[in-house]
Design a protein around this motif. Structure first.
Motif, PDB file in Angstrom:
ATOM      1  N   ILE A  44     -41.261 -16.733 -14.062  1.00 15.32           N
ATOM      2  CA  ILE A  44     -40.784 -16.155 -15.322  1.00 15.32           C
ATOM      3  C   ILE A  44     -40.131 -14.807 -15.062  1.00 15.32           C
ATOM      4  O   ILE A  44     -39.040 -14.506 -15.567  1.00 15.32           O
ATOM      5  CB  ILE A  44     -41.948 -16.006 -16.317  1.00 15.32           C
ATOM      6  CG1 ILE A  44     -42.489 -17.368 -16.727  1.00 15.32           C
ATOM      7  CG2 ILE A  44     -41.503 -15.219 -17.555  1.00 15.32           C
ATOM      8  CD1 ILE A  44     -43.821 -17.293 -17.436  1.00 15.32           C
ATOM      9  N   ARG A  45     -40.794 -13.981 -14.265  1.00 12.77           N
ATOM     10  CA  ARG A  45     -40.245 -12.654 -13.948  1.00 12.77           C
ATOM     11  C   ARG A  45     -38.872 -12.781 -13.276  1.00 12.77           C
ATOM     12  O   ARG A  45     -37.924 -12.072 -13.645  1.00 12.77           O
ATOM     13  CB  ARG A  45     -41.218 -11.905 -13.040  1.00 12.77           C
ATOM     14  CG  ARG A  45     -40.815 -10.469 -12.730  1.00 12.77           C
ATOM     15  CD  ARG A  45     -41.851  -9.816 -11.836  1.00 12.77           C
ATOM     16  NE  ARG A  45     -42.013 -10.582 -10.616  1.00 12.77           N
ATOM     17  CZ  ARG A  45     -43.181 -10.761  -9.991  1.00 12.77           C
ATOM     18  NH1 ARG A  45     -44.278 -10.231 -10.468  1.00 12.77           N
ATOM     19  NH2 ARG A  45     -43.241 -11.461  -8.879  1.00 12.77           N
ATOM     20  N   ALA A  46     -38.758 -13.692 -12.320  1.00 15.77           N
ATOM     21  CA  ALA A  46     -37.483 -13.879 -11.630  1.00 15.77           C
ATOM     22  C   ALA A  46     -36.408 -14.373 -12.578  1.00 15.77           C
ATOM     23  O   ALA A  46     -35.250 -13.925 -12.527  1.00 15.77           O
ATOM     24  CB  ALA A  46     -37.663 -14.860 -10.466  1.00 15.77           C
ATOM     25  N   LEU A  47     -36.770 -15.277 -13.478  1.00 17.76           N
ATOM     26  CA  LEU A  47     -35.802 -15.813 -14.425  1.00 17.76           C
ATOM     27  C   LEU A  47     -35.324 -14.729 -15.385  1.00 17.76           C
ATOM     28  O   LEU A  47     -34.127 -14.615 -15.662  1.00 17.76           O
ATOM     29  CB  LEU A  47     -36.426 -16.969 -15.191  1.00 17.76           C
ATOM     30  CG  LEU A  47     -35.543 -17.708 -16.191  1.00 17.76           C
ATOM     31  CD1 LEU A  47     -35.931 -19.178 -16.240  1.00 17.76           C
ATOM     32  CD2 LEU A  47     -35.663 -17.117 -17.588  1.00 17.76           C
ATOM     33  N   VAL A  48     -36.253 -13.931 -15.895  1.00 23.23           N
ATOM     34  CA  VAL A  48     -35.889 -12.855 -16.814  1.00 23.23           C
ATOM     35  C   VAL A  48     -34.934 -11.873 -16.137  1.00 23.23           C
ATOM     36  O   VAL A  48     -33.923 -11.455 -16.716  1.00 23.23           O
ATOM     37  CB  VAL A  48     -37.151 -12.128 -17.327  1.00 23.23           C
ATOM     38  CG1 VAL A  48     -36.789 -10.800 -17.994  1.00 23.23           C
ATOM     39  CG2 VAL A  48     -37.912 -13.020 -18.293  1.00 23.23           C
ATOM     40  N   VAL A  49     -35.234 -11.526 -14.891  1.00 21.53           N
ATOM     41  CA  VAL A  49     -34.370 -10.588 -14.175  1.00 21.53           C
ATOM     42  C   VAL A  49     -32.995 -11.191 -13.927  1.00 21.53           C
ATOM     43  O   VAL A  49     -31.974 -10.498 -14.019  1.00 21.53           O
ATOM     44  CB  VAL A  49     -35.040 -10.141 -12.862  1.00 21.53           C
ATOM     45  CG1 VAL A  49     -34.076  -9.325 -12.010  1.00 21.53           C
ATOM     46  CG2 VAL A  49     -36.285  -9.315 -13.166  1.00 21.53           C
ATOM     47  N   ASP A  50     -32.951 -12.487 -13.641  1.00 20.58           N
ATOM     48  CA  ASP A  50     -31.650 -13.150 -13.485  1.00 20.58           C
ATOM     49  C   ASP A  50     -30.793 -12.975 -14.734  1.00 20.58           C
ATOM     50  O   ASP A  50     -29.577 -12.796 -14.647  1.00 20.58           O
ATOM     51  CB  ASP A  50     -31.844 -14.642 -13.216  1.00 20.58           C
ATOM     52  CG  ASP A  50     -32.293 -14.930 -11.784  1.00 20.58           C
ATOM     53  OD1 ASP A  50     -32.222 -14.001 -10.954  1.00 20.58           O
ATOM     54  OD2 ASP A  50     -32.717 -16.066 -11.515  1.00 20.58           O
ATOM     55  N   GLU A  51     -31.433 -13.040 -15.895  1.00 22.41           N
ATOM     56  CA  GLU A  51     -30.709 -12.951 -17.161  1.00 22.41           C
ATOM     57  C   GLU A  51     -30.392 -11.509 -17.563  1.00 22.41           C
ATOM     58  O   GLU A  51     -29.343 -11.242 -18.155  1.00 22.41           O
ATOM     59  CB  GLU A  51     -31.519 -13.608 -18.288  1.00 22.41           C
ATOM     60  CG  GLU A  51     -31.711 -15.095 -18.134  1.00 22.41           C
ATOM     61  CD  GLU A  51     -30.422 -15.880 -18.352  1.00 22.41           C
ATOM     62  OE1 GLU A  51     -29.513 -15.360 -19.028  1.00 22.41           O
ATOM     63  OE2 GLU A  51     -30.330 -16.999 -17.827  1.00 22.41           O
ATOM     64  N   LEU A  52     -31.295 -10.570 -17.253  1.00 17.65           N
ATOM     65  CA  LEU A  52     -31.204  -9.225 -17.828  1.00 17.65           C
ATOM     66  C   LEU A  52     -30.982  -8.119 -16.803  1.00 17.65           C
ATOM     67  O   LEU A  52     -31.002  -6.940 -17.155  1.00 17.65           O
ATOM     68  CB  LEU A  52     -32.488  -8.908 -18.610  1.00 17.65           C
ATOM     69  CG  LEU A  52     -32.914  -9.907 -19.681  1.00 17.65           C
ATOM     70  CD1 LEU A  52     -34.199  -9.441 -20.346  1.00 17.65           C
ATOM     71  CD2 LEU A  52     -31.817 -10.106 -20.721  1.00 17.65           C
ATOM     72  N   GLU A  53     -30.718  -8.461 -15.566  1.00 15.42           N
ATOM     73  CA  GLU A  53     -30.715  -7.492 -14.471  1.00 15.42           C
ATOM     74  C   GLU A  53     -29.855  -6.260 -14.742  1.00 15.42           C
ATOM     75  O   GLU A  53     -28.709  -6.346 -15.176  1.00 15.42           O
ATOM     76  CB  GLU A  53     -30.237  -8.163 -13.193  1.00 15.42           C
ATOM     77  CG  GLU A  53     -30.175  -7.228 -11.998  1.00 15.42           C
ATOM     78  CD  GLU A  53     -29.798  -7.929 -10.714  1.00 15.42           C
ATOM     79  OE1 GLU A  53     -29.526  -7.213  -9.725  1.00 15.42           O
ATOM     80  OE2 GLU A  53     -29.769  -9.181 -10.689  1.00 15.42           O
ATOM     81  N   ASP A  54     -30.453  -5.097 -14.460  1.00 14.00           N
ATOM     82  CA  ASP A  54     -29.756  -3.816 -14.535  1.00 14.00           C
ATOM     83  C   ASP A  54     -30.462  -2.895 -13.547  1.00 14.00           C
ATOM     84  O   ASP A  54     -31.476  -2.274 -13.864  1.00 14.00           O
ATOM     85  CB  ASP A  54     -29.809  -3.253 -15.953  1.00 14.00           C
ATOM     86  CG  ASP A  54     -28.994  -1.971 -16.101  1.00 14.00           C
ATOM     87  OD1 ASP A  54     -28.575  -1.407 -15.073  1.00 14.00           O
ATOM     88  OD2 ASP A  54     -28.785  -1.539 -17.246  1.00 14.00           O
ATOM     89  N   ALA A  55     -29.917  -2.817 -12.331  1.00 10.58           N
ATOM     90  CA  ALA A  55     -30.615  -2.137 -11.242  1.00 10.58           C
ATOM     91  C   ALA A  55     -30.833  -0.654 -11.524  1.00 10.58           C
ATOM     92  O   ALA A  55     -31.859  -0.086 -11.135  1.00 10.58           O
ATOM     93  CB  ALA A  55     -29.842  -2.318  -9.938  1.00 10.58           C
ATOM     94  N   ASP A  56     -29.875   0.005 -12.178  1.00 14.37           N
ATOM     95  CA  ASP A  56     -29.996   1.438 -12.425  1.00 14.37           C
ATOM     96  C   ASP A  56     -30.637   1.746 -13.774  1.00 14.37           C
ATOM     97  O   ASP A  56     -31.447   2.659 -13.886  1.00 14.37           O
ATOM     98  CB  ASP A  56     -28.612   2.097 -12.354  1.00 14.37           C
ATOM     99  CG  ASP A  56     -27.993   1.995 -10.971  1.00 14.37           C
ATOM    100  OD1 ASP A  56     -28.738   2.096  -9.986  1.00 14.37           O
ATOM    101  OD2 ASP A  56     -26.770   1.793 -10.881  1.00 14.37           O
ATOM    102  N   GLY A  57     -30.270   0.981 -14.801  1.00 11.35           N
ATOM    103  CA  GLY A  57     -30.749   1.282 -16.146  1.00 11.35           C
ATOM    104  C   GLY A  57     -31.938   0.464 -16.589  1.00 11.35           C
ATOM    105  O   GLY A  57     -32.511   0.744 -17.645  1.00 11.35           O
ATOM    106  N   GLY A  58     -32.332  -0.554 -15.820  1.00 13.27           N
ATOM    107  CA  GLY A  58     -33.469  -1.388 -16.204  1.00 13.27           C
ATOM    108  C   GLY A  58     -34.759  -0.590 -16.246  1.00 13.27           C
ATOM    109  O   GLY A  58     -34.997   0.288 -15.414  1.00 13.27           O
ATOM    110  N   VAL A  59     -35.601  -0.889 -17.235  1.00 19.77           N
ATOM    111  CA  VAL A  59     -36.849  -0.153 -17.432  1.00 19.77           C
ATOM    112  C   VAL A  59     -38.015  -1.130 -17.430  1.00 19.77           C
ATOM    113  O   VAL A  59     -37.983  -2.152 -18.122  1.00 19.77           O
ATOM    114  CB  VAL A  59     -36.840   0.625 -18.767  1.00 19.77           C
ATOM    115  CG1 VAL A  59     -38.108   1.455 -18.913  1.00 19.77           C
ATOM    116  CG2 VAL A  59     -35.602   1.518 -18.858  1.00 19.77           C
ATOM    117  N   LEU A  60     -39.043  -0.809 -16.656  1.00 19.76           N
ATOM    118  CA  LEU A  60     -40.315  -1.519 -16.754  1.00 19.76           C
ATOM    119  C   LEU A  60     -41.164  -0.793 -17.787  1.00 19.76           C
ATOM    120  O   LEU A  60     -41.430   0.411 -17.643  1.00 19.76           O
ATOM    121  CB  LEU A  60     -41.031  -1.542 -15.403  1.00 19.76           C
ATOM    122  CG  LEU A  60     -40.364  -2.330 -14.285  1.00 19.76           C
ATOM    123  CD1 LEU A  60     -41.211  -2.253 -13.006  1.00 19.76           C
ATOM    124  CD2 LEU A  60     -40.149  -3.789 -14.673  1.00 19.76           C
TER     125      LEU A  60
END
Length: 385
Positions: A80-96
């Motif tokens: 699930i985590r990998a799939l979500v990142v595939d869809e929403l990836e933002d290496a600089d602006g992504g927030v956990l």
């Protein structure tokens, strides 16, 4: 292929990504039915209603999926985590985003249940508390990890734990320790993100903040007004005292992102703290003041590269609300809090399947943003399909 047929094919592809986590045909089929039920429009999504939604005569199959079938629930979480990142990836602006939510329960046998504060109820209630990790970016947001909080009253009573299926090696862990565990998994999986944010339960834990610093993870963490910080005068002071000294022209009126009613606009100010710092990194105390009620001020401890813009800190602080949107979606749309299980492993199984269903909604939303037509949900998930 028609719209409904196209989306049904997308669901088949989505479910196919998880097939390897279910070693046998029957649990694999049951997982597919469970997800279809969670994505259906039935109001309550427990064993009986999920069974009815997919045309089963009774809940036994759904109960076996949660309680007895052999499958890899943590592997599904990772997928699930990998799939979500595939869809929403933002290496600089992504927030956990770390946060918790409560699940109101009756009785005392469900794993982790206790009289404890529940943000869901806004008071102390008999409840279970789940600590969650969400991934948020400009493309969207979704839950990617979860842990069940076990109060000391549980972990100090191993017989009670065994009765709820809690393994003997599961020991007490604070909520910030559970948060660290989930961020560590994200790091190990090389998830691309730029920031971590959380509320004061986590921001107030010095060990959690220092651990994030040790890993060079920029963060904006809420703290209480009484949080001690080291001012630029090398004095240990409370957060609200530091901010109270700022002149009025230190405040700027800015939006921290859009909400359901449009831009969320507050007055913001930031003051450098911790003068003894590592080269290339800065620390700030950030404050958010309500426009209508100026006495209401929220505080954040920030750690980031020294060239970080003030508005970027504000954006990250505002992104914390995205996890609340994830909870709302998962509870309203994919039955996150509709379960009727008591066991420790069964809790993880239902919660993870609900997260999977919510991740599929992210897939649908992203496809819709790219121009595809979204059919009525019942056309996709009706029992006849």
């Amino acid at each position: 292929m028609g719209a409904a047929g196209g989306w049904s094919g997308l669901f088949d592809e989505f479910v196919g990504r998880f097939a390897g986590r279910f070693g046998r045909v029957e649990p694999r089929r049951r997982m597919r039915s469970y997800l279809r039920g969670l994505l259906s429009e039935v109001e309550r999504k427990n064993g009986w209603t999920l069974a009815e939604a997919v045309g089963d005569a009774g809940p036994q199959g759904m109960q076996r999926l949660l309680n007895s079938y052999c499958w890899d629930v943590d592997g599904l979480r990772d997928d699930i985590r990998a799939l979500v990142v595939d869809e929403l990836e933002d290496a600089d602006g992504g927030v956990l985003v770390v946060d918790e939510t409560g699940f109101l329960k009756k009785g005392h046998k469900s794993a982790g249940v206790a009289r404890q504060y529940s943000g869901t109820a806004g008071r102390i209630e008999n409840s279970q508390i789940g600590v969650f990790l969400a991934y948020a970016s400009r493309h969207g947001r979704a839950l990617v990890d979860r842990e069940l909080y076990l109060p000391r009253g549980w972990t100090s009573d191993r017989e009670r734990c065994r009765a709820a299926g809690i393994p003997d090696d599961v020991e007490f862990a604070t909520k910030p320790a559970l948060a660290r565990r989930m961020v560590e998994r994200a790091l190990a999986a090389e998830i691309p993100f730029g920031w971590v944010t959380a509320d004061a339960v986590y921001g107030g834990d010095g060990q959690f903040r220092l651990w994030l610093e040790s890993r060079d993870i920029p963060h904006v963490l809420a703290v209480t007004k009484s949080q001690s910080v080291v001012s630029m005068g090398l004095l240990k002071e409370r957060a609200h005292h530091v901010i109270a000294r700022l002149p009025e022209d230190a405040w700027e009126r800015l939006s921290c992102g859009n909400g359901v009613r449009g831009p969320r606009i507050y007055d913001w100010a930031a003051e450098p703290i911790r003068p003894l710092r590592r080269s290339g990194w800065d620390h700030w105390l950030l404050a958010r003041r309500s426009r209508s009620k100026p006495a209401e001020i929220a505080y954040y401890i920030c750690f980031a590269p020294e060239d970080t813009d003030f508005e970027e800190l504000i954006r990250v602080a505002g992104s914390r609300w995205s996890v609340e949107e994830c909870f709302q979606t998962a509870k309203n749309e994919t039955g996150l809090d509709h379960y009727q299980v008591r066991g420790y492993e069964a809790w993880y199984r239902h919660i993870t399947l609900s997260m999977a269903a919510a991740a599929f909604l992210v897939v649908l939303r992203r496809a819709s943003q790219k121009g595809a037509r979204l059919p009525v949900r019942d056309q996709i998930f009706s029992p006849s399909r």
